[in-house]
Each structure stands twice: as C-alpha cells, then as structure tokens.
Scaffold this motif. Structure first.
Motif, PDB file in Angstrom:
ATOM      1  N   LEU A  77      -9.815 -60.216 -40.586  1.00  0.00           N
ATOM      2  CA  LEU A  77     -10.234 -61.448 -40.691  1.00  0.00           C
ATOM      3  C   LEU A  77      -9.321 -62.983 -40.211  1.00  0.00           C
ATOM      4  CD1 LEU A  77     -12.743 -62.140 -43.668  1.00  0.00           C
ATOM      5  CD2 LEU A  77     -13.466 -62.146 -41.210  1.00  0.00           C
ATOM      6  N   ILE A  78      -7.878 -62.629 -41.214  1.00  0.00           N
ATOM      7  CA  ILE A  78      -6.340 -63.386 -40.247  1.00  0.00           C
ATOM      8  C   ILE A  78      -5.440 -63.412 -39.571  1.00  0.00           C
ATOM      9  CG2 ILE A  78      -3.790 -63.436 -41.445  1.00  0.00           C
ATOM     10  CD1 ILE A  78      -5.047 -62.176 -43.654  1.00  0.00           C
ATOM     11  N   THR A  79      -6.142 -61.690 -38.831  1.00  0.00           N
ATOM     12  CA  THR A  79      -5.481 -62.199 -37.191  1.00  0.00           C
ATOM     13  C   THR A  79      -6.402 -63.182 -36.653  1.00  0.00           C
ATOM     14  OG1 THR A  79      -4.655 -59.774 -37.685  1.00  0.00           O
ATOM     15  CG2 THR A  79      -4.748 -60.738 -35.551  1.00  0.00           C
ATOM     16  N   SER A  80      -7.869 -63.271 -36.658  1.00  0.00           N
ATOM     17  CA  SER A  80      -8.605 -63.533 -35.658  1.00  0.00           C
ATOM     18  C   SER A  80      -8.232 -64.833 -35.774  1.00  0.00           C
ATOM     19  CB  SER A  80     -10.565 -63.037 -35.728  1.00  0.00           C
ATOM     20  OG  SER A  80     -10.611 -61.862 -36.163  1.00  0.00           O
ATOM     21  N   ILE A  81      -7.915 -65.387 -36.477  1.00  0.00           N
ATOM     22  CA  ILE A  81      -8.273 -66.710 -36.726  1.00  0.00           C
ATOM     23  C   ILE A  81      -6.873 -67.601 -36.305  1.00  0.00           C
ATOM     24  CG2 ILE A  81      -6.984 -68.471 -38.352  1.00  0.00           C
ATOM     25  CD1 ILE A  81      -8.810 -67.285 -40.514  1.00  0.00           C
ATOM     26  N   VAL A  82      -5.710 -66.896 -36.047  1.00  0.00           N
ATOM     27  CA  VAL A  82      -5.050 -66.967 -34.879  1.00  0.00           C
ATOM     28  C   VAL A  82      -4.292 -66.939 -33.738  1.00  0.00           C
ATOM     29  CG1 VAL A  82      -2.042 -66.637 -35.271  1.00  0.00           C
ATOM     30  CG2 VAL A  82      -2.546 -67.475 -37.472  1.00  0.00           C
ATOM     31  N   ILE A  83      -5.124 -65.124 -33.460  1.00  0.00           N
ATOM     32  CA  ILE A  83      -4.746 -65.169 -32.232  1.00  0.00           C
ATOM     33  C   ILE A  83      -6.317 -65.664 -31.104  1.00  0.00           C
ATOM     34  CG2 ILE A  83      -4.078 -62.824 -32.688  1.00  0.00           C
ATOM     35  CD1 ILE A  83      -6.172 -60.980 -32.245  1.00  0.00           C
ATOM     36  N   LEU A  84      -7.035 -66.301 -31.561  1.00  0.00           N
ATOM     37  CA  LEU A  84      -8.283 -66.968 -31.012  1.00  0.00           C
ATOM     38  C   LEU A  84      -7.736 -67.956 -30.548  1.00  0.00           C
ATOM     39  CD1 LEU A  84     -11.340 -65.204 -32.733  1.00  0.00           C
ATOM     40  CD2 LEU A  84     -10.388 -64.394 -30.315  1.00  0.00           C
ATOM     41  N   GLY A  85      -6.503 -69.082 -31.144  1.00  0.00           N
ATOM     42  CA  GLY A  85      -5.614 -70.034 -30.665  1.00  0.00           C
ATOM     43  C   GLY A  85      -5.403 -70.134 -29.481  1.00  0.00           C
ATOM     44  N   GLY A  86      -4.876 -68.474 -29.005  1.00  0.00           N
ATOM     45  CA  GLY A  86      -3.707 -68.802 -27.683  1.00  0.00           C
ATOM     46  C   GLY A  86      -2.148 -68.745 -28.336  1.00  0.00           C
TER      47      GLY A  86
END
Length: 457
Positions: free
Chosen positions: A200-209
C-alpha cells in the motif's frame, strides 16, 4: 522450498565466478588506470555540482544532480549497508570489510564512467522521451548490432530491480524488534500483513512516477543517513577503547581470513573472503551493475562529466562511510562473535547492545525509511527496463509485477532472496561493464576536454 533455495544458491555461486570478478574488479582497475585517477582530483568540484552551482533549467533531463544522486543512493544506502555488511561479517569476519572497501574505491571509477556514458549517449524510448542507462548507451555508443547486449541487461534488470531482499530484511527487522518481543508474531500471517502494508505504501509513491520518487528520496535519504550516523557514532564513542583494535583487525584479517566460514575460491580461503567482500560491496554500492546510471541518466545536464563526478560520490558515501560505520558497530559490540544472528538481525543486536532500550527502535526507524525509499527507486529501474524491451506504453505494467513481488519478499527466506538478486546483478554487470570498457576512450576524451575548460575559467 529447500531444493529451490539450494538451486538458486548454486546459480549465484556460478554467476559470481572468476570471469565476473575479472570483469568487475579487473575492468574497474583498467578504467582507473586509463583515466589516471583524474576524477579523484575534482572532489570539490563534484560537491559544487551536487549543490546546484552549475544547474541550468534549460538543460535536457528530468531531475537535478542532487535528486539523481539521492534517487540512486536511496536504492543503495539501506539494506546493503545495514544487512549486507552484517551478512559479510557473519560469514567472512572483519576482513570482508576491507575487500568491500577495495570494491568501493574501484567502484567510484566505474560509476564515473557509467554515469558519464548515461548522459553522453542518451537514447529515446518509443514515446520519443530522452532516456539514459546501460541499455541506451550500449545502442547509442556501440551501435544497433550490440542490441542483444542491451536486451540481456534489460531482461536481467526486470528481476534484479525487484525489491525482494529489502522487503525480506525489513520484515525480519519488524518481527525481531517489535512483534516477537511483544508476543505478537504469528509466523506467515504476520509476514503477509507486513507485506500488504508495504504494498500500500509503495503503490502510493511509485504510481506517481519519477518526479514523486525523486522528491520523496531527496527528502528522506539525507535526513535518515544523518540520523543513522549519529547513532553509530554514539556506539563507537562508548566503545572507543576497542575501536583501534577492530579497525586494525579489518586490515590484518583481510589477508589471513581467520574468521572466514565460507567456501574456498581460487584455491584458498583468502580467495573466498575476497569474493565475498566484492559481492557484498557490489550489492552495497551497485558500481558496475548498471542500476545507478538509469537514475543519473535522467539528470538535468548537458555536461556528461558533471554527472559522472556526482555519481562517483555514491560509493564513497555508501560503502566507505556508511558500511564502514555499520561494520565497526557490529565489531566493537562483539555481537558478531556472541550472536548467531545474521543480516539485519545482527545489526539490530549490535544497536540493542550499544544503545540499550532505545537503540534497536531507532535502527528500525532507519531501516524502515531506507527500505521503503529503496522500494521507490528500484521500481523506476524496472519500468525503464520494461519500457526498453516492450515499449513505453507497457512500462506501468511492471509496477504491478513489482508490487506482487513485495509479498514474495516478505514471506520467503533471506538466503533465497539475497542469492536471487546476486544472480541477476551478475547478469546485469556483464553487459554494463563490457560496454563501459569498450567506450572508455570516449569518456576519457570527454573528461580531458571538460577538465581543461575548467582550468581556463
């Protein structure tokens, strides 16, 4: 599962054989001698570049020199320094640290060359966007006939960039420091819950590019490195009486290998400890592997040598400073001999011994920030490889594979994860170092021209 673990271990040992040792260390020495230690004379200039003195918004690229370095460091300053060096000492003793130093000094030269090439020979993806990294400087620098080498790098990068080792060690740290002492550890279920939270934490950041990744890393990494170093210095001051002894032991044990527990290499245990130190050094700073040039290739600059100088600072910060201080903490507290722990658990034991009550929790905070920030950077590397192989429009699919792998890292063994990443790092190093050696003369020509222009100013 044990059979799979054993198989991956054998593959890793095969991949990290004499040919790769010659390519990484021999190739790095060749680059160092060819350029006659020239970049090492410009440390002050490298820091000025890093601080933004030469930034120009009109230059090509996406991120600043500082953001490029912190993005690269967020992938290397972390488990390679905290857990990787602990693995090296647990298996090889103090002498393994010396060979990590050797790997770092040579790696500084290697990073100078690879990051310079990442700017010098930028390519374009299928969407026409400028990109940097080994796969691009192989094709742009050596020609399209070398594309198979770029493809090998990118395929290996899809697996090498997976965050399984960092996730594995963060999960182990949370279990050992928080859950087990509180009686809240429930085996696989606890590991799975930690994995889901990290997803959940990683998804928030990495999907932002890349923009979000670099901005996050540039804020998190420097603060945590400073905090980590303060804690280590406290422990070393407390044990100042034995510090000189262990510092000396790093040098003497490097050639006697008195505490080495691994397999012999090149006919002896000294060969074994050399290989161990170089493997862990490469894991720590990734010099010659090819990941960092993908971050440095995105730097906003039209001067390739400037980014090479900035990249050169990476192994110095990562291995010569952070790894050394971690190693000394483990050595002076004596836990490397009194504890059966390995990896991050050994480092946690050292912090608990050195700073009672508070130490292990402060370490857990650092581990969490380092690990999570590295999750962001590695996802960027993987999407670059995916984009090169299948086209830019498919790169986002890698993030979903990446996110699923977090669960795998949280629920499997340390040995399997470290051997898996070691294997694919080896496969990435072959095309990276081959191309770098072949293109070395062009970097040297560019360096002489750039440093001459500095003297004229």
């Amino acid at each position: 599962m044990k059979k799979i673990d054993s198989f991956i271990s054998e593959i890793a040992s095969l991949a990290w054989g004499l040919p790769l040792l010659i390519l990484l260390i021999g190739g790095g020495l060749y680059l160092l001698i060819r350029i006659r230690f020239l970049p090492f004379r410009y440390f002050g200039h490298a820091i000025a570049v890093l601080r933004g003195k030469y930034d120009n918004e009109s230059d090509s690229g996406e991120i600043s020199h500082f953001q490029a370095l912190t993005t690269a460091l967020s992938a290397t300053v972390g488990m390679g320094n905290i857990a990787g060096v602990a693995v090296a000492i647990a298996l090889g003793g103090p002498g393994a640290v010396f060979w990590m130093w050797v790997s770092a000094v040579i790696g500084m030269s290697t990073k100078f060359f690879t990051a310079t090439l990442a700017i010098l020979y930028r390519g374009k993806d299928s969407e026409g966007k400028v990109q940097g990294g080994p796969m691009y400087f192989i094709i742009e620098g050596l020609g399209k006939k070398w594309k198979p080498l770029a493809v090998v790098f990118s395929i290996a990068g899809l697996v090498g960039a997976l965050p399984v080792f960092n996730v594995n060690q963060l999960t182990q740290a949370i279990n050992d420091i928080l859950l087990k002492p509180a009686g809240l550890y429930y085996g696989f279920s606890s590991d799975l819950i930690i994995g889901v939270v990290l997803v959940l934490i990683t998804s928030i950041v990495i999907l932002g590019g890349l923009s979000r990744i670099s901005k996050t890393a540039s804020k998190l990494v420097p603060a945590m490195v400073f905090f980590y170093l303060i804690m280590v210095l406290i422990i070393l001051v407390v044990h100042i009486d034995v510090l000189p002894y262990y510092f000396k032991l790093i040098f003497t044990d490097a050639f006697s290998a008195s505490f080495y527990k691994g397999d012999a290499f090149l006919g002896g245990i000294v060969g074994g400890i050399i290989l161990l130190g170089i493997r862990r050094g490469a894991f720590s700073n990734e010099a010659g592997i090819g990941t960092a040039p993908m971050a440095h290739g995105a730097a906003k600059t039209n001067e390739p040598i400037r980014e090479g100088l900035v990249a050169m600072l990476g192994p110095a910060i990562d291995t010569l400073i952070v790894c050394t201080l971690t190693a000394l903490t483990i050595l002076v507290t004596g836990v490397w001999q009194s504890s059966d722990a390995n990896g991050v658990s050994l480092t946690a034991t050292a912090f608990a011994d050195g700073i009672p009550n508070f130490g292990k929790y402060a370490l857990l905070l650092c581990i969490a920030v380092f690990s999570i920030s590295s999750l962001f950077s590695y996802s960027y590397y993987g999407t670059k490889c995916m984009s090169f192989l299948f086209g830019a429009k498919y790169k986002e699919y890698y993030n979903y594979i990446y996110i699923i792998s977090i669960i795998m890292g949280a629920t499997t063994s340390l040995s399997m994860m470290i051997n898996l990443i070691d294997t694919f790092f080896a496969l990435m190093a072959v095309p990276t170092m081959t191309a770098t050696i072949l293109l070395a003369s062009r970097v040297i020509k560019e360096a002489k021209k750039y440093f001459k222009s500095l003297k004229l100013k």
